[in-house]
Design a protein around this motif. Structure first.
Motif, short mmCIF file in Angstrom:
data_model
loop_
_atom_site.label_atom_id
_atom_site.label_comp_id
_atom_site.label_asym_id
_atom_site.label_seq_id
_atom_site.Cartn_x
_atom_site.Cartn_y
_atom_site.Cartn_z
N SER A 354 64.82 61.12 17.34
CA SER A 354 65.03 61.65 15.99
C SER A 354 64.96 63.18 15.97
CB SER A 354 63.99 61.07 15.03
OG SER A 354 62.72 61.63 15.32
N GLY A 355 64.72 63.79 17.13
CA GLY A 355 64.67 65.25 17.20
C GLY A 355 63.28 65.82 17.04
N ALA A 356 62.27 64.96 16.92
CA ALA A 356 60.89 65.47 16.77
C ALA A 356 60.35 65.92 18.13
CB ALA A 356 59.99 64.38 16.19
N LEU A 357 59.64 67.04 18.11
CA LEU A 357 59.06 67.57 19.35
C LEU A 357 57.90 66.68 19.81
CD1 LEU A 357 59.17 70.06 21.32
CD2 LEU A 357 57.32 71.03 19.93
N LEU A 358 57.96 66.25 21.09
CA LEU A 358 56.87 65.43 21.64
C LEU A 358 55.97 66.22 22.58
CD1 LEU A 358 58.71 62.10 22.61
CD2 LEU A 358 57.29 62.54 20.60
#
Ligand code: FAD
Length: 382
Positions: A354-358
């Motif tokens: 989803s494009g969230a930084l991990l």
């Protein structure tokens, strides 16, 4: 007198918990027990001491007597607990039974030792506390060539520190890159190149097959046929939580002593924090999580049960030749890596679908992005 709160360990976990507890409760008897000399010191400084030219005394911040006074506590040094009896709320120091109101295990992690064939076992050192550091410094005095085993975070920090301290360092590890598991290969390459620029030599792939005394020095044979002449060996191949006493007492252990978000083991009145503890499934061998746990557990011990939560926990690696900050994706989460930058300045970012930084790894000039990125990182224990 009522039974004391007993803390096993005077590392950063034990002493910080005692400090936090004393902010809330000045009266309850407090007993700290440690197998070592009980001096207060910051363990992360052990891999910066050669560059700063500090010996063990120079890194010590307070004697145990001063700590006892400051904490209104008893500190028993050079005292190893040998058993825990949860049924009778007491622990054993040899034949001596010591009752506790609450028992906190802050007994840390121990170095993994790999047996090495040959006659020079006595020349293999490891550094996991201030006394180890004093022994290593004494052995390294007047010597020049150090063979380092292990290319993890601690091995790389020592490679940087010993090289700055004037030693010729040869680093041997069976992995393909430095800090495997922690670091994206592009960032690992940047760190390795910078350490090589300082003069450290890397042998990644082989293991140390044998070590023997030869004249005044040592002869190390690697499994790929390379022969290295050196004066002493520093082993930094990894740490494992100390769980044996807990396991023998019937506490649930996994990688570490298993505790819930209130740092409680499966037995009443026994808690754990720091390197020995596995908190809600996570065993982190770093300072930031143990400080967070110390604050929560102090509240619980003072009568206000408090669960711990972890925000993001980025790790600053002390390789000054190539600044490095890394925040690996939380366990079990998969993402796609993208790499920006080149040479010493690498920005490796991991995003989910989803494009969230991990997670990230930042080297060189890219470390200045860490504060912005930290705001977008997921919490480790929300
Ligand atoms: C070289 C090095 C560099 C590091 N650098 C960093 C860094 O830059 N940043 C970071 O976040 N983390 C770093 N770490 C990790 C960090 O130092 C540890 O996570 C932290 O110090 C662990 O503290 P602790 O109190 O849990 O354990 P320890 O400091 O290991 O303390 C354990 C205590 O338990 C006692 N003990 C053990 N068994 C018994 C027994 N049976 N009876 C009585 N006492 C016992 C020991 O004597 C000791 O007092 C580094 C670690 C090392 C080795």
């Amino acid at each position: 007198m009522s039974a004391p709160v007993v803390i096993v360990g005077t590392g950063l976990a034990g002493y910080n918990l005692a400090r936090e507890f004393r902010k809330l409760d000045r009266e309850t008897p407090l007993l700290l027990i440690t197998a070592d000399d009980g001096r207060s010191y910051s363990k992360p400084m052990l891999s910066t001491g050669f560059a700063k030219n500090k010996d063990a005394d120079g890194l010590s911040m307070a004697e145990p007597g001063a700590m006892a006074e400051q904490l209104n506590a008893e500190v028993r040094t050079h005292t190893r607990i040998s058993g825990i009896d949860p049924g009778h709320q007491q622990l054993w120091i040899g034949e001596e039974a010591v009752p506790y109101r609450d028992l906190v295990l802050a007994c840390g992690a121990e170095v993994i030792r790999v047996p090495v064939p040959g006659d020079a076992d006595d020349a293999i050192f490891s550094i996991n506390d201030l006394e180890d550091y004093a022994r290593f410094r004494a052995a390294a005095a007047g010597k020049q060539r150090v063979l380092l085993l292990g290319a993890g975070l601690i091995g790389c920090e020592f490679a940087n520190d010993l090289t700055l301290g004037g030693y010729q360092v040869e680093l041997v590890a069976p992995c393909e890159q430095v800090m495997p598991g922690l670091l994206h290969p592009a960032a690992a390459a940047a760190v390795q190149a910078a350490l090589e620029g300082l003069g450290a030599r890397f042998h990644l792939g082989p293991v140390l097959a044998s070590l023997n005394h030869q004249g005044d020095g040592l002869e190390a044979h690697l499994s790929n046929g390379t022969l290295i002449n050196c004066d002493l060996v520093l082993s930094a191949v990894g740490l494992r939580p100390r769980i044996n006493l807990a396991a023998a007492a019937g506490l649930v252990v996994n990688r570490g002593v298993v505790v819930d978000r209130q740092l409680r083991t499966n037995r009443a009145n026994i808690y754990a924090l720091g390197d020995c503890a596995e908190v809600d499934g996570i065993n982190l061998l770093y300072v930031m999580p143990l400080m967070t746990c110390a604050r929560a557990l102090a509240q619980t011990l003072a009568g206000n049960p408090t669960a711990v939560s972890y925000g993001p926990m980025p790790v600053t690696v002390k390789t000054p030749v190539c600044p490095l900050v890394v925040s690996p994706p939380p366990h079990g989460l998969q993402g796609e890596w993208s790499i920006e930058g080149s040479g010493a300045d690498i920005k490796a970012l991991c995003h989910d679908s989803s494009g969230a930084l991990l997670g990230y790894a930042l080297t060189g000039a890219a470390v200045q992005d860490k504060l912005n990125l930290n705001k977008r990182l997921p919490a480790l224990l929300a």
